[in-house]
Enzyme design. Structure first.
Site, mmCIF file in Angstrom:
data_model
loop_
_atom_site.group_PDB
_atom_site.id
_atom_site.type_symbol
_atom_site.label_atom_id
_atom_site.label_comp_id
_atom_site.label_asym_id
_atom_site.label_seq_id
_atom_site.Cartn_x
_atom_site.Cartn_y
_atom_site.Cartn_z
ATOM 1 N N TYR A 1 0.808 -1.224 0.000
ATOM 2 C CA TYR A 1 0.000 0.000 0.000
ATOM 3 C C TYR A 1 0.837 1.267 0.000
ATOM 4 C CZ TYR A 1 -4.550 -2.174 0.330
ATOM 5 O OH TYR A 1 -5.678 -2.858 0.040
ATOM 6 N N GLU B 1 1.198 -27.468 15.889
ATOM 7 C CA GLU B 1 0.618 -26.891 14.681
ATOM 8 C C GLU B 1 -0.637 -26.081 14.973
ATOM 9 O OE1 GLU B 1 -0.498 -29.879 11.831
ATOM 10 O OE2 GLU B 1 -1.732 -28.509 10.677
ATOM 11 N N ASP C 1 -0.584 -32.541 12.862
ATOM 12 C CA ASP C 1 -1.596 -33.484 12.403
ATOM 13 C C ASP C 1 -0.912 -34.640 11.684
ATOM 14 O OD1 ASP C 1 -3.800 -32.160 13.317
ATOM 15 O OD2 ASP C 1 -4.290 -31.187 11.419
#
Lengths: 529, 362
Positions: B105, B199, B251
């Protein structure tokens, strides 16, 4: 069983009953046709006199329409500086259908002397008002007010005055009233005048429309194309009836003399050879030819290959220079745009000589005016053709015979193609004179003319593309180098921003080189090939 | 008293500022010499990204490319690079930080410099990292942060307004966000002897609640999916400086496996940078063998999962025996399990039974 009644009708009567075939089918088309017929007569008169035309045209509202829309009565006035009409011919010229000065083999806009009279006829049947004509051949001015006796195809003179002509004015003024619809025909009338100005850059046309708006089409030159000459017919362009009349009225003593006297380009040798192939004894007196002999002669003429080509001196093409000039002024082109005109060598179809001229324009000026894709302008004997474009052989040549992508033309490329066909007999497909039939010879000439121009256009476009690429390239450097200089100086804590002009000059050198080469593209040039 | 850490941070900042200024001077002098400015940087194209067996991470090869402003295709990114360098230097001078999004920006309104999208600005920032061989965090440019840290670790801030201020990372039960301030902070002292990387946020919260940091004497780090660079850099620092072993817990699916691998070996995207990989870190689960051993509830592998597993199997980083065994087993079982799957044995099972097992095994 009903009894049939038989009666002959006069030509006036015929056109009165069938006015749609002459372009007077409805009020908006009628007003357009009226403008067109009168303007063409005026231009012909000026060209016959060899003076640059000064035409003033005015349409005024006389009676507003009854409803919101629909026909109104207009007065139409046209003034020209042409030859003028000798006093004794004025009533006949404007009051009798099929009367006029145009029954000779010479190119002119009108052919039958029909247009002016049919306009007057239409005015009369829709408003029942007389036509006023004033004309002078340089002596006194004759003013007539008259109507047409439709049943007998005769003028009825209501008033005839003779005025002194102190200023030595020469020309004709016609004023008549007719039913029309200006709001619907406005665009076509404007387009007609503009395209006329395109092919007659030596004409000055002023138009005042019913809303009081003034349109000026100023002349760009005083130079006029060489005038057409009247010529004898070519043997291939003669039909049985014409030949019969010629044979009946000739003073030649034998057929050899007859051939040499009445046809163009036929000498002693050609005449003898031709008559031999037609199995007609050259010593036969013309009066002794039977009907079969005449048919035999016409057939033989069509097959005979040794006649000279028809004499094109009866044609009056516009010329490459004038055509280019007219298109340039009416389309507001600049020297940076592509503009080129070509004139093909004279050619013939069915014994009639014709010449094709074409011009092509392309460039930013057109894009700015909203042109996109191919805009086609068609002309026949200097008359703009505005209707039925896609039925015309010119349209076919442009849209079917040319593969535009070969010439780097894409569907939205702003491109103007103007084609002018001039001939002693334009192969119109209909009486309305708006589109040309597919004569193979004519089609071939048109296609070749366009190809010839398109080859030059291709060069111009490919150079423009390269030029644009170069320009884009340079603009990239112009945009980013200053930023690099500015922020590298800031980053290096330097007060002064380093000078990038030497770098810009290094990349800009190529641009000047390209620009120099692009200048070599032909602008309006007449190279024969 | 607050001296050492702040001085070290200042020194780092000055070095970066100097490097940026040198880049500016180089370009400035080239223009003054009427030369189109150019710089040489390491090529980041895929054929120049090599896996280094010794470092156990991706690195850039020897191939250099010349970014030349004479080249019409290079001049715009070149100008953007110089602008970005200047912008970074301004950040450093004013001791401000910025996010990647903010850089995108900030170029708005700079005519011709403007980035088309954030991908373009991110890419230019990576160019700058490559050119100066420094991570963007050195230029005070950070990604949006979502990961957090918790545990007995005392840090000392170096950011303006907080210089010398210390904080213990157990002070906030939600953990402390790993942002610019934490990334630039100095590690003072810790009683922990290991790092546990998780995680998922839910599991992180559970471990905090169960006082896992005390039970295992660990610093807990939550990566929120793929670990951001600053998080990876902190893990690496804890491992290198604090000599703490690192255990990664994800996981049991190909995506979890790869989260662990990026922490261990780095990513191809950051091949130009050092100090982000922790080759000693260990992935402790959930393994495919755990699924069998603990009889965890499972879901079927999707086609995408299987495709990804096959890709990983060929990846040089996965050459090790453990990785190959687990990948093969995942494919053979055709199932996967999430961290939450342990809930079937009660909420504390994971802390009471599973983790102790695994840490012992590791």
């Amino acid at each position: 069983m009903a009894e049939a009644s038989y009666q002959s009708i006069s030509p006036s009567d015929f056109f009165y009953r069938n006015r749609e075939i002459a372009g007077f089918s409805n009020p908006s088309r009628a007003l357009y046709s009226a403008v067109r017929e009168l303007l063409e007569n005026s231009l012909d008169a000026c060209e016959a006199r060899r003076v640059p035309p000064d035409i003033y045209l005015r349409i005024r509202e006389v009676l507003p329409s009854k409803g919101e829309e629909g026909p109104e009565v207009y007065s139409l006035r046209i003034e020209d500086n042409g030859t003028g009409i000798p006093d004794e011919y004025i009533p006949l010229c404007f009051g009798k259908v099929f009367y006029g000065s145009k029954y000779i083999l010479r190119q002119s806009r009108g052919t039958f002397g029909l247009g002016g009279t049919i306009t007057i006829l239409y005015g009369q049947i829709t408003t029942h008002k007389p036509v006023r004509v004033a004309s002078s051949i340089g002596k006194e001015i004759h003013e007539y007010e008259m109507m047409i006796d439709i049943e007998h195809n005769e003028p009825i003179v209501l008033r005839h005055e003779v005025h002194e002509n102190k200023k030595g004015w020469r020309g004709t003024i016609v004023e008549l009233q007719l039913e029309g619809d200006y709001s619907r025909s406005m665009n076509k009338i404007y387009e007609y005048l503009k395209q006329t100005a395109m092919v007659c850059p030596y004409a000055d046309i002023t138009f005042v429309d019913p809303k009081g708006r003034l349109y000026r089409f100023e002349r760009a030159t005083d130079q006029m194309p060489p005038p057409p000459r009247a010529v004898k017919p070519h043997p291939k362009g003669v039909d049985v009836e014409t030949l019969r009349r010629m044979v009946a009225s000739t003073r030649a003593r034998n057929m050899k003399a007859f051939m040499m006297e009445h046809f163009q380009g036929v000498g002693e040798v050609t005449a003898e050879r031709f008559l031999n192939t037609a199995s007609i004894d050259p010593r036969t007196p013309p009066g002794e030819l039977g009907p079969e002999d005449i048919v035999k002669l016409v057939r033989a003429a069509n097959d005979f290959e040794e006649f000279n080509r028809p004499d094109p001196s009866c044609l009056s093409p516009i010329g490459e220079e004038l055509l280019g000039m007219g298109i340039k002024k009416e389309l507001n082109l600049t020297d940076a745009d592509f503009l080129m005109a070509v004139q093909r060598r004279p050619s013939t179809y069915l014994g009639f000589p014709f010449i094709v001229e074409a011009a092509m324009a392309h460039g930013r000026s057109l894009a700015r005016q909203g042109f996109s894709g191919i805009t086609l302008y068609r002309f026949a004997n200097k008359i703009p053709l505005l209707f039925d474009e896609s039925s015309c052989v010119i349209w076919k040549a442009v849209n079917r015979n040319i593969n535009w992508s070969t010439y780097l033309v894409s569907p939205d490329t702003p491109l103007v193609v103007a084609v002018h066909v001039c001939s002693t007999k334009i192969p119109y497909k209909s009486v309305g004179k708006e589109f040309l039939a597919d004569q193979p010879e004519v089609e071939r000439e048109i296609t070749n003319a366009i190809r010839q121009l398109a080859r030059h256009l291709r060069l111009y476009i490919s150079r423009s593309i390269r030029m644009a690429r170069e320009r884009r390239r340079l603009s990239v450097f112009e945009r980013f180098l200053p930023k690099i200089a500015e922020f590298s100086a800031k980053l290096a804590d330097k007060e002064e921003i380093p000078d990038i002009t030497p770098l810009l000059r290094a990349v800009g050198a190529d641009l000047e080189e390209v620009e120099r080469r692009i200048k070599e593209v032909p602008q309006v040039v007449g190279e024969g090939c | 008293m607050s001296g050492k850490a702040v001085r070290e941070a200042d020194r780092q900042r000055e070095m970066t500022e100097l490097a940026l200024k040198q880049l500016g001077s180089l370009v400035y002098e080239q223009i003054r010499a009427r030369e189109f400015p150019w710089i040489m940087i390491q090529s980041r194209s895929t054929d120049n990204i090599i896996y280094d067996q010794e470092l156990k991470q991706y690195i850039l090869g020897d191939r250099l490319i010349r970014r030349h402003s004479r080249n019409i295709a290079h001049i715009r990114p070149f100008a953007q690079l110089i602008w970005t360098a200047w912008f970074s230097r301004e950040l450093l001078r004013h001791r401000k930080t910025s996010t990647l999004r903010e850089v995108y920006y900030s170029a708005r309104g700079q005519r011709d410099i403007e980035f088309k999208d954030q991908d373009e600005s991110d890419n230019i920032i990576t160019d700058l990292e490559t050119a100066l061989s420094r991570p963007r965090e050195d230029f005070n440019i950070y990604p949006e942060e979502r990961s957090a840290i918790f545990g007995d670790l005392t840090i000392e801030y170096t950011v303006p307004g907080y210089e010398g201020k210390r904080m213990n990372l157990t002070e906030h039960p939600d953990g402390v966000m790993i942002g610019p301030a934490l990334t630039s902070a100095e590690f003072i002292e810790t009683s922990a002897d290991k790092v546990l990387v998780i995680e998922k946020g839910a599991m992180f919260t559970r471990l905090v609640e169960e006082r896992a940091h005390e039970k295992f004497n660990a610093i807990l780090i939550h990566t929120a999916g793929q670990a951001p660079r600053s998080t990876r850099s902190i893990i690496q620092r804890l491992n290198q400086l604090g000599k703490m072993p690192v255990y990664i817990f994800t996981d049991g699916d190909p995506w979890g496996v790869h989260i662990a691998m990026v922490i261990i070996s780095g990513s191809a995207n950051a091949a130009h940078l050092r100090g982000l990989a922790t080759p000693d870190a260990k992935w402790i689960g959930v393994w495919a063998t755990d699924i069998v051993k603990y009889r965890l509830p499972t879901e079927k592998l999707t086609d995408m999962d299987i495709k990804r597993l096959k890709e990983l199997k060929k990846d040089p980083r996965y050459g090790g025996e453990l990785w190959q065994r687990e990948i093969d087993l995942f494919i053979k079982l055709g199932v996967k399990a999430e961290l939450e799957a342990f809930s079937r044995y009660g909420l504390t099972y994971i802390v009471d039974k599973y983790l102790p097992d695994k840490l012992e095994g590791a």
